[in-house]
Design an enzyme around this catalytic site. Structure first.
Site, short mmCIF file in Angstrom:
data_model
loop_
_atom_site.label_atom_id
_atom_site.label_comp_id
_atom_site.label_asym_id
_atom_site.label_seq_id
_atom_site.Cartn_x
_atom_site.Cartn_y
_atom_site.Cartn_z
N ARG A 46 115.07 43.88 71.49
CA ARG A 46 115.19 44.66 72.73
C ARG A 46 114.51 43.99 73.91
NH1 ARG A 46 112.95 50.13 70.42
NH2 ARG A 46 111.82 48.46 69.42
N LYS A 152 114.43 44.68 52.36
CA LYS A 152 114.06 45.92 51.71
C LYS A 152 113.44 46.85 52.74
CE LYS A 152 110.28 46.58 49.82
NZ LYS A 152 108.88 46.66 49.40
N ASP A 181 115.02 40.63 47.51
CA ASP A 181 113.78 41.00 46.85
C ASP A 181 112.97 39.72 46.82
OD1 ASP A 181 111.70 41.32 45.02
OD2 ASP A 181 112.76 42.91 44.00
N HIS A 182 112.01 39.61 47.72
CA HIS A 182 111.41 38.28 47.91
C HIS A 182 110.68 37.78 46.67
CE1 HIS A 182 107.65 40.42 48.80
NE2 HIS A 182 107.02 39.28 48.67
N LYS A 186 110.08 33.62 44.52
CA LYS A 186 108.80 32.94 44.25
C LYS A 186 109.00 31.89 43.15
CE LYS A 186 105.91 36.91 45.50
NZ LYS A 186 104.92 36.52 46.49
N GLU A 220 96.80 44.20 44.61
CA GLU A 220 96.50 43.60 45.92
C GLU A 220 95.16 44.10 46.41
OE1 GLU A 220 100.20 43.35 48.70
OE2 GLU A 220 100.32 45.27 47.68
N ASP A 239 107.79 51.13 47.08
CA ASP A 239 107.46 49.87 47.75
C ASP A 239 107.42 48.69 46.77
OD1 ASP A 239 106.59 48.43 50.12
OD2 ASP A 239 104.59 48.33 49.20
N HIS A 244 110.22 44.96 43.09
CA HIS A 244 109.56 43.75 42.57
C HIS A 244 109.20 43.85 41.08
CE1 HIS A 244 109.51 42.96 46.75
NE2 HIS A 244 108.38 43.53 47.05
N LYS A 344 97.21 49.03 45.79
CA LYS A 344 96.56 48.40 46.94
C LYS A 344 95.06 48.68 46.87
CE LYS A 344 100.51 48.30 50.06
NZ LYS A 344 100.80 46.85 49.98
C1 BG6 Z 1 106.24 43.93 50.03
C2 BG6 Z 1 105.59 45.28 50.14
O1 BG6 Z 1 107.55 44.06 49.60
O2 BG6 Z 1 105.52 43.14 49.11
C3 BG6 Z 1 104.14 45.16 50.53
O3 BG6 Z 1 106.27 46.06 51.09
C4 BG6 Z 1 103.41 44.21 49.61
O4 BG6 Z 1 103.50 46.42 50.55
C5 BG6 Z 1 104.18 42.91 49.48
O5 BG6 Z 1 102.13 43.98 50.13
C6 BG6 Z 1 103.56 42.01 48.43
O6 BG6 Z 1 104.19 40.76 48.49
P1 BG6 Z 1 103.41 39.44 48.11
O7 BG6 Z 1 104.44 38.37 48.25
O8 BG6 Z 1 102.29 39.32 49.06
O9 BG6 Z 1 102.94 39.65 46.71
#
Ligand code: BG6
Length: 495
Positions: A46, A152, A181-182, A186, A220, A239, A244, A344
């Protein structure tokens, strides 16, 4: 592998994800020679920017977050020539004509028809409107060249995921849709398949006859930071578990694919999800534990509790921790528990898969020699340590017969000298190459939602009376320990 001329259009072009992940990933792909000669990155948002001002903004992102450190002046100057900006109102279909014009411009200049990748790095509320407006502007018709990448969360629950799938299916072929889904990008996660299917050693043991239980733990130290707004409506189950952790479970539990073909692999994974035992109300009570962090201390600093974070309801019922015991009802895994845990503000940031093997049938050693007896374990450490260790018993050197567990370790750091690419580099390259193996297919996403819906619903219906129930810098609520201790096991942590 070779990449064709490509135009990236990044929605959310001024957003956090682009600055932290996408722009650095594209830049590193460029440095490593993966981008085609003809490529363009068009950020859109924007806010008004000139191309130059936008390039500067991306440079800041790259300088702060790129794995290769600060950008080299000469390389950056070359790269930034490919970067442009388009101000947009994504709700306004007129905006999309501008994109059309830009795409045509590049095609003329390059004397070709480029692939176009629409990357939706925006809030999920905007997925439908962007997809629909792209279609209206006739920017989606070339099914061979046009791709859409969806970040996501994919849906908020089963119904919304189905609805989104339906909307996308009206516009795109499944092979054009890249649901991110990142975790799947990895390096260490990709290696799970290599480890399982490129070695003959483990497959004979990889089943209920030899494995006692499996743990998948993604903890985390970070709290929710400035994402309270999003996280309040999400929680750990949505989340992390829905995507994941269940994807990690699929990689551990899947049958051997016939080939590395993307649908072949995804079929094997979706079969795992479909074989997972559905949760009843009793199961939710007995096999799922939720937690929310209280304020506390982390590394000498006082940190707020979840309910004190910004944009969080002071009486929030959102879980920041979840531990769940799953079963997979098929021949390979019948009766073998899979314990998943994520949270977390935990004591350690670590993503670790532990496969615990059954004990020997009979211990032949005198009991005093085996006080620290330990069953064999295979420990796949995804991050931050990147390693695979096999824990075996050994005789400690000495005149006494004393056994202890030792590690046979494959450590990335000690084995390879090249730096592992970031997940987003792998995934962006795959979108260019048209390889969907590491992306979520529509039915996969739905199966994962279906599995967790009973837990989501139960937790939503019934407020937790014990929240907050774990302190920052801990291993989560006591019940999570009890969940696994009841079965005679305990959560494994790397030292
Ligand atoms: C994300 C979540 O998909 O993955 C976050 O929304 C999380 O809450 C993160 O912190 C963790 O990813 P990574 O790659 O840091 O383990």
């Amino acid at each position: 592998t070779h990449t064709e001329p490509t135009i990236f259009i990044i929605f959310g072009g001024t957003g956090d994800l682009n600055m932290r992940k996408l722009a650095p990933a594209l830049y590193n792909l460029y440095l490593d020679g993966w981008l085609p000669e003809n490529f363009a990155i068009i950020g859109t948002g924007r806010t008004k920017f000139t191309d130059e001002a936008y390039q500067e903004k991306l440079l800041e992102g790259i300088n702060s977050f790129s794995r290769s450190g600060k950008a080299d002046k000469k390389k950056w100057d070359e790269f930034s020539k490919h970067v442009a900006y388009q101000v947009s109102d994504i709700k306004d279909s007129e905006t999309y004509k501008e994109f059309g014009g830009k795409i045509e411009g590049y095609n003329k200049e390059w004397k070709t028809k480029a692939n176009v990748i629409y990357y939706l790095a925006v809030s999920p509320n905007f997925f439908p409107i962007i997809a629909s407006n792209l279609a209206k502007a006739k920017l989606t018709e070339d099914t061979k060249r046009v791709r859409i990448v969806i970040e996501k969360p994919f849906g908020h629950d089963l119904d919304s995921a189905k609805e989104l799938n339906k909307l996308l299916a009206n516009i795109f072929d499944e092979r054009q849709i890249y649901r991110i889904d990142h975790y799947l990008g990895k390096e260490t996660v990709q290696n799970i398949m290599a480890f399982r299917f490129a070695n003959s050693l483990f497959e004979p043991l990889w089943n209920r006859n030899y494995i006692e239980h499996v743990q998948i733990s993604v903890t985390e130290q970070l709290g929710v930071e400035d994402r309270g707004d999003y996280y309040e409506g999400s929680g750990a189950l949505r989340d992390m578990i829905q995507n994941h952790l269940l994807q990690l479970l699929c990689l551990v539990a899947m049958e051997t694919p016939i080939s590395f073909d993307s649908d072949e692999v995804r079929n094997r994974k979706v079969e795992v999800l479909r074989a997972m035992r559905p949760f009843s109300a009793d199961d939710v009570r007995n096999s799922a534990v939720r937690g929310q962090y209280a304020k506390g201390w982390m590394e000498g600093k006082e940190v707020p509790g979840y309910r004190e974070e910004s944009n969080v309801d002071p009486e929030s019922n959102t879980e920041t921790f979840a531990a769940i015991k799953f079963f997979i009802d098929n021949w390979r895994w019948q009766g073998i528990p899979f314990y998943l845990r994520t949270g977390k503000r935990m004591h350690q940031s670590a993503s670790v898969i532990t496969i615990q093997f059954k004990d020997v049938p009979h211990r032949v050693f005198p009991s005093e020699s085996s006080e620290s007896w330990q069953q064999n374990r295979l420990i796949i450490s995804i991050q931050p340590e990147m390693s695979i260790r096999l824990q075996v018993q050994a005789k400690r050197p000495g005149l006494d017969m004393v056994l202890n567990a030792v590690d046979m370790v494959f450590d990335y750091k000690g084995t390879y000298t090249n730096q592992a690419p970031e997940a987003y580099e792998t995934l962006l390259l795959d979108t260019m190459l048209g390889d969907q193996t590491l992306f979520m297919r529509g039915d996969q996403v739905e199966s994962a939602w279906e599995l967790i819906m009973p837990i989501l619903n139960a937790w939503q219906r019934k407020k937790s009376l014990s929240f907050p129930n774990y302190s920052a810098d801990s291993w989560g609520p006591e019940n999570a320990e009890a969940l696994i201790a009841r079965d005679g096991f305990h959560w494994f942590t790397l030292p």
